[in-house]
Write a protein that holds these residues in place. Structure first.
Motif, PDB file in Angstrom:
ATOM      1  N   ASP A 269      20.569  44.877  44.863  1.00  0.00           N
ATOM      2  CA  ASP A 269      20.558  43.777  45.032  1.00  0.00           C
ATOM      3  C   ASP A 269      20.150  43.350  46.366  1.00  0.00           C
ATOM      4  O   ASP A 269      20.105  42.284  47.034  1.00  0.00           O
ATOM      5  CB  ASP A 269      21.157  42.614  44.142  1.00  0.00           C
ATOM      6  CG  ASP A 269      22.086  42.106  44.408  1.00  0.00           C
ATOM      7  OD1 ASP A 269      23.450  42.475  45.371  1.00  0.00           O
ATOM      8  OD2 ASP A 269      22.875  41.286  44.268  1.00  0.00           O
ATOM      9  N   GLY A 270      21.226  43.866  47.156  1.00  0.00           N
ATOM     10  CA  GLY A 270      21.390  43.839  48.573  1.00  0.00           C
ATOM     11  C   GLY A 270      22.555  42.977  48.884  1.00  0.00           C
ATOM     12  O   GLY A 270      23.123  43.244  50.116  1.00  0.00           O
ATOM     13  N   MET A 271      23.507  42.862  48.282  1.00  0.00           N
ATOM     14  CA  MET A 271      25.122  42.241  48.512  1.00  0.00           C
ATOM     15  C   MET A 271      26.509  43.070  48.773  1.00  0.00           C
ATOM     16  O   MET A 271      25.789  44.076  48.456  1.00  0.00           O
ATOM     17  CB  MET A 271      25.146  41.492  47.747  1.00  0.00           C
ATOM     18  CG  MET A 271      26.271  40.548  47.126  1.00  0.00           C
ATOM     19  SD  MET A 271      27.050  39.911  45.865  1.00  0.00           S
ATOM     20  CE  MET A 271      27.832  41.062  44.936  1.00  0.00           C
ATOM     21  N   THR A 272      26.338  42.763  49.949  1.00  0.00           N
ATOM     22  CA  THR A 272      27.544  43.496  50.178  1.00  0.00           C
ATOM     23  C   THR A 272      29.014  43.029  50.209  1.00  0.00           C
ATOM     24  O   THR A 272      28.901  41.885  50.797  1.00  0.00           O
ATOM     25  CB  THR A 272      27.045  44.367  51.870  1.00  0.00           C
ATOM     26  OG1 THR A 272      27.404  42.951  52.602  1.00  0.00           O
ATOM     27  CG2 THR A 272      25.926  44.867  51.968  1.00  0.00           C
ATOM     28  N   SER A 273      29.662  44.095  50.906  1.00  0.00           N
ATOM     29  CA  SER A 273      31.911  43.427  51.020  1.00  0.00           C
ATOM     30  C   SER A 273      32.208  44.264  51.529  1.00  0.00           C
ATOM     31  O   SER A 273      31.813  45.290  51.636  1.00  0.00           O
ATOM     32  CB  SER A 273      31.983  43.079  49.627  1.00  0.00           C
ATOM     33  OG  SER A 273      33.226  42.717  49.013  1.00  0.00           O
ATOM     34  N   GLU A 274      32.644  43.663  52.394  1.00  0.00           N
ATOM     35  CA  GLU A 274      33.449  44.314  53.378  1.00  0.00           C
ATOM     36  C   GLU A 274      34.906  44.304  52.969  1.00  0.00           C
ATOM     37  O   GLU A 274      35.192  43.950  51.761  1.00  0.00           O
ATOM     38  CB  GLU A 274      33.641  43.145  54.951  1.00  0.00           C
ATOM     39  CG  GLU A 274      32.671  43.048  55.486  1.00  0.00           C
ATOM     40  CD  GLU A 274      31.475  44.410  55.796  1.00  0.00           C
ATOM     41  OE1 GLU A 274      31.739  44.917  57.072  1.00  0.00           O
ATOM     42  OE2 GLU A 274      30.939  44.611  55.798  1.00  0.00           O
TER      43      GLU A 274
END
Length: 351
Positions: A269-274
Motif C-alpha cells: 500500500d506504499g507504507m514504509t518502515s526504516e
C-alpha cells in the motif's frame, strides 16, 4: 578407523543423549559423535533470555528428572546446558567431541561415517543432528539491497546489542514473539508476521503441547481424523516475557511487507518502515547434509521414515527433527519415547 560398533549416534544434543541412554540400557556397543566443543547441543547457542515452556519436572530426558532452577518456574537455557552435561556423566555416555560427520556411506554390511577426525563404522546409525545449524531465511524481494544488518534467530543474544536502534523482527512463531518481547523496551521495534499472531491460552505449557502432539500422532496412526496437534492450539506459547509485553501493548504485529528497500521495508500500500537491523525469526531446516551419500532425501527435504526408521535404509534411524520422526521429538520431554523405539528397533535388527 574406529569400529565396527553396534551403533554410531550422530549428534550429542538432547536427542543423541536420549538415544544413548536407551542404547546403554540394551547393552549395545555404541559411540556418540558430537560436533559441539562442549555438552549442551543447541542450548549453548541460544539468546540470553530464553526459557523453557515447561517447569523442569516436565522437561526431562528419560531416566533423570531435571532439577528445578532456584527462583525460576521455567528454567533458562544455561540450566538446561548444565542438566545435559550432568546427564552425560551420570549415564557414562561415550560422547566424542568435537567430531563432525561429513558423510555417511554404505559399506557392505556396515555403515561408514566419515568425519573430520577419522572414520567410524557401525552396524546401525542414529542421526540426531537437529536443525539449529540450518537456519532458514526466505528469499524476500530486495533482500540483497538492504544496507543495514540482517541476522537470524541463531545470531541474536541480548537486547543490549540493539538499544536505541530501529529493529524489524520477522516471524510469528515462538522465537519471533520472544525476541520481539525482548527488544520491545530498548529498541524501536517493528514486529512483522505472515498472519495475525495466535497466542495459546496462558495456562498452556510444554506438557500440554506434548500431549497434543502425541494425540495427533495416535489419531493418524489409527486412521482417524487429523486433530491438528499443536498447530490447532496456536502458534505462540505465552511465556511470562511475551505475556508481559503483550499485555502492556508492546507486541503489535504488522502484516508481512512485500519487499526490502536499501533503508528498510515497504508494503504493497506504499507504507514504509526504516530499519537499522532486520532479525529473521523464520525457522530452520533439518541438518541432513551428512546423509546425502545415501540418496534418501524426499519431498520438503525430509527423508521418508516409518517411525524413526528410514524407509530407504533400515539401518538408519532419524531422531529429534520434528513430528515426522516422532511426536514432539524435537523437545526434551518428547524425545524419550521415539529414542526408546529407535533403540529397540536397532537391537531387534542386530539380533
Amino acid at each position: 578407523m574406529r569400529g565396527p560398533l553396534d551403533v554410531v549416534v550422530i549428534g550429542g544434543g538432547q536427542a543423541g543423549l536420549a538415544a544413548g541412554y536407551h542404547l546403554r540400557r540394551l547393552g549395545l556397543d555404541f559411540a556418540v559423535l558430537d560436533a559441539g566443543a562442549a555438552p549442551g547441543g543447541a542450548w549453548r547457542h541460544t539468546w540470553d533470555s530464553l526459557h523453557l515452556f515447561s517447569p523442569a519436572a516436565y522437561s526431562s530426558l528419560p531416566g533423570r528428572l531435571m532439577p528445578p532452577q532456584p527462583g525460576e518456574t521455567y528454567p533458562d537455557a544455561a540450566h538446561v546446558v548444565g542438566y545435559l552435561a550432568d546427564y552425560e556423566q551420570r549415564y557414562e555416555l561415550p560422547v566424542h567431541r568435537p567430531v563432525r560427520v561429513t558423510g555417511l556411506h554404505r559399506a557392505g554390511e556396515l555403515l561408514r561415517a566419515e568425519t573430520d577426525s577419522g572414520t567410524w563404522q557401525a552396524r546401525a546409525v542414529i542421526s540426531a543432528t537437529g536443525t539449529w545449524s540450518r537456519p532458514f531465511v526466505p528469499a524476500a524481494p530486495g533482500r540483497t539491497e538492504f544496507r543495514g544488518v540482517q541476522l537470524h534467530t541463531v545470531e541474536y543474544r541480548t537486547p543490549r546489542d540493539f538499544a536505541g536502534q530501529r529493529v524489524i523482527v520477522v516471524g510469528g512463531g515462538n522465537s519471533g514473539a520472544q525476541i520481539a518481547a525482548d527488544l520491545a523496551h530498548d529498541a524501536d521495534l517493528t514486529w512483522v508476521t505472515l498472519r495475525e499472531p495466535r497466542y495459546l491460552a496462558d495456562e498452556i505449557d510444554g506438557r500440554a503441547l506434548f500431549d497434543a502432539a502425541t494425540a495427533r500422532r495416535r489419531a493418524l496412526d489409527e486412521g482417524r481424523a487429523d486433530t491438528g496437534g499443536v498447530a490447532s492450539l496456536g502458534d505462540i506459547v505465552a511465556v511470562p516475557s511475551v505475556r508481559a509485553a503483550r499485555d502492556a501493548g508492546l507486541l503489535k504485529a504488522q502484516p508481512m511487507f512485500t519487499r526490502l528497500t536499501p533503508t528498510g521495508v515497504a508494503w504493497a500500500d506504499g507504507m514504509t518502515s526504516e530499519a537499522d537491523v532486520i532479525i529473521w525469526c523464520t525457522g530452520f531446516r533439518p541438518a541432513l547434509s551428512h546423509l546425502a551419500p545415501l540418496g534418501l532425501r524426499g519431498p520438503r527435504g525430509h527423508i521418508p521414515t516409518t517411525g524413526t526408521r528410514a524407509i530407504g535404509e533400515p539401518r538408519l534411524h532419524l531422531l529429534g527433527y520434528g513430528d515426522w520422526t516422532g511426536p514432539a521429538s524435537a523437545t526434551l520431554i518428547g524425545v524419550g519415547r521415539p529414542a526408546r523405539e529407535a533403540a529397540r528397533a536397532i537391537a531387534a535388527l542386530l539380533r
